[in-house]
Design an enzyme around this catalytic site. Sequence first.
Site, PDB file in Angstrom:
ATOM      1  N   CYS A  74      13.284  11.145   7.514  1.00 41.48           N
ATOM      2  CA  CYS A  74      13.079  10.835   8.933  1.00 41.48           C
ATOM      3  C   CYS A  74      14.368  11.011   9.725  1.00 41.48           C
ATOM      4  O   CYS A  74      14.333  11.248  10.925  1.00 41.48           O
ATOM      5  CB  CYS A  74      12.564   9.412   9.077  1.00 41.48           C
ATOM      6  SG  CYS A  74      13.643   8.225   8.269  1.00 41.48           S
TER       7      CYS A  74
ATOM      8  N   GLU B   7       7.934  16.607  15.458  1.00 41.99           N
ATOM      9  CA  GLU B   7       8.560  16.392  14.151  1.00 41.99           C
ATOM     10  C   GLU B   7       7.896  17.332  13.128  1.00 41.99           C
ATOM     11  O   GLU B   7       6.687  17.286  12.943  1.00 41.99           O
ATOM     12  CB  GLU B   7       8.374  14.940  13.718  1.00 41.99           C
ATOM     13  CG  GLU B   7       9.051  14.637  12.403  1.00 41.99           C
ATOM     14  CD  GLU B   7       8.786  13.224  11.899  1.00 41.99           C
ATOM     15  OE1 GLU B   7       7.617  12.803  11.891  1.00 41.99           O
ATOM     16  OE2 GLU B   7       9.755  12.559  11.501  1.00 41.99           O
TER      17      GLU B   7
ATOM     18  N   GLU C  48       8.963   1.654  11.256  1.00 46.84           N
ATOM     19  CA  GLU C  48       9.969   2.717  11.163  1.00 46.84           C
ATOM     20  C   GLU C  48       9.174   4.012  11.219  1.00 46.84           C
ATOM     21  O   GLU C  48       8.464   4.338  10.258  1.00 46.84           O
ATOM     22  CB  GLU C  48      10.734   2.646   9.830  1.00 46.84           C
ATOM     23  CG  GLU C  48      11.413   1.311   9.546  1.00 46.84           C
ATOM     24  CD  GLU C  48      12.670   1.074  10.351  1.00 46.84           C
ATOM     25  OE1 GLU C  48      13.009   1.920  11.199  1.00 46.84           O
ATOM     26  OE2 GLU C  48      13.306   0.031  10.136  1.00 46.84           O
TER      27      GLU C  48
ATOM     28  N   LYS D  43       0.892  -1.176   0.000  1.00 49.29           N
ATOM     29  CA  LYS D  43       0.000   0.000   0.000  1.00 49.29           C
ATOM     30  C   LYS D  43       0.922   1.215   0.000  1.00 49.29           C
ATOM     31  O   LYS D  43       1.401   1.645   1.040  1.00 49.29           O
ATOM     32  CB  LYS D  43      -0.883  -0.020   1.253  1.00 49.29           C
ATOM     33  CG  LYS D  43      -2.268   0.587   1.065  1.00 49.29           C
ATOM     34  CD  LYS D  43      -2.256   2.039   0.644  1.00 49.29           C
ATOM     35  CE  LYS D  43      -2.054   2.950   1.836  1.00 49.29           C
ATOM     36  NZ  LYS D  43      -1.722   4.339   1.437  1.00 49.29           N
TER      37      LYS D  43
END
Length: 478
Positions: free
Chosen positions: A283, A382, A249, A173
């Site tokens: 990231c 973040e 992750e 996906k």
Amino acid sequence: MEQVLHFIDGKFVPSADGRTFDNINPATGEKIGTVAEGSDVEINQAVTAARRAFQTWGKTSAAERSTVLNRIAQLMEERLEELALLETMDTGKPLSLSKSLDIPRAAYNFRFFADFVKGLSTECFEMEGVALNYALRRPVGVAGLISPWNLPLLLLTWKVAPCLAAGNTCVIKPAELTPMTATVLAEICKEAGLPDGVLNVVHGFGPDAAGSALTEHPNVDLISLTGETSTGRAVMKAASATLKGLSFELGGKNPNLIFADAALDDAIETTLRSSFANQGEVCLCGSRIYVERPIYDTFVERFAARAGELVVGDPLDPKTNVGSLISQEHLERVEGFIERAVQEGGRVILGGKRPAHLSRGAFLEPTIIVDVDSSCEITRQEVFGPVVTVQPFDTVEEVIEVANDTSYGLSATVWTTDLKRAHRVAAELQAGIVWVNTWFLRDLRTPFGGSKQSGIGREGGVHSFEFFSELKNICIKL
Ligand code: NAD
């Protein structure tokens, strides 16, 4: 690619109900195609195909799988230009980056795991004179692979390659914002001779859509997700009903510690990359920069001067260093972080605005914010954009404490020429990966992953196979 379709059981198909959504190039704001919008119907078809294909793919030898994986890598390399262009049109990232990093590394992920699977070993324990134990590695079954939009093909292949190498089948996906390269990958896999049903791609959204249907599906054994920490929470909940194996992750708020004895030129140039590469949408970007007080002013001045030289612009222009953010919506989200940082006392010393010379697209100038502390939102959440904070520190103890004062634990970077301090600080930082005097240097054999709320499990080398295979112990009485 005007029409992006699902790839189920070896065929490109639209959604059963004909639903689609628009694919937008964020650098121009223009519609570049339509994407089939999958639901539980397509997920169910894909999982059924993957389950059937597992009966045979799961019994192939490592050598056979390795051959197919190498063919996939080869075809990706042959179509590098096309894949790089599609990646750039989907993401807005500089084409130079798609060509030099995203696509070559995506192909290498297949080569790497094609080789690695042939050298895998397992453990053997002898109970002297009594019994012999040895472990066999077996594929698990059907894996759901859910990927993000920032490094779409690179991060997807980081999952697909070990998944297939280990003998599993999969339903992918891709992120809804970046559907194109996953679709070409499906085409390549077919051409490389991967049997129908081994790899399936279903496009669509996450919550209450294709994504959640995949994580809830009773016939899916594993879920590997790269995405936001909040997505990890939702996926874990959905997957708990059938106790799927999970590899996550997730997000990061990575500290970058620069000591006064650092090789400053190198620290500045690398920090430019760790701050603004891929528009800061990595990231592993080091968004919290801590600089030891004696060099703080010099660092800020030189770092801002270099960041001010970065060229923000058309991703197709080879001179561009910083492209477009992923979407208008994300740009506004990032701008919201900057506004609130200023309200909390932060001072923007560079950027903070949309570039005046670009009239369309989701562009933002590289942004540096100072005069904030660890209580400010900008140092805690973040941002996932070209925005960093710089703060001074006085002692090793202080900087370790502030670096660890976060719910995230993905990566950290340390700049010092003092070897003892490098070892000590690296050992104390709460992160899955610590770089010393470098950033983003990756050996694919090493464990990759986040601690705290940055992830669950490790990928890379044998660690990927720990997730994508099942160990079975055989005990033979002597
Ligand atoms: P996201 O979490 O919004 O989406 C990731 C994927 O999950 C997409 O395919 C999305 O459709 C799907 N998804 C969302 N909600 C879902 C649900 N409830 N059920 C099932 N699937 C769902 O993340 P993003 O915005 O695409 O990517 C950015 C995030 O990814 C950042 O937080 C970044 O730090 C993280 N990231 C982490 C790593 C890492 O290695 N740790 C690497 C890259 C990106």
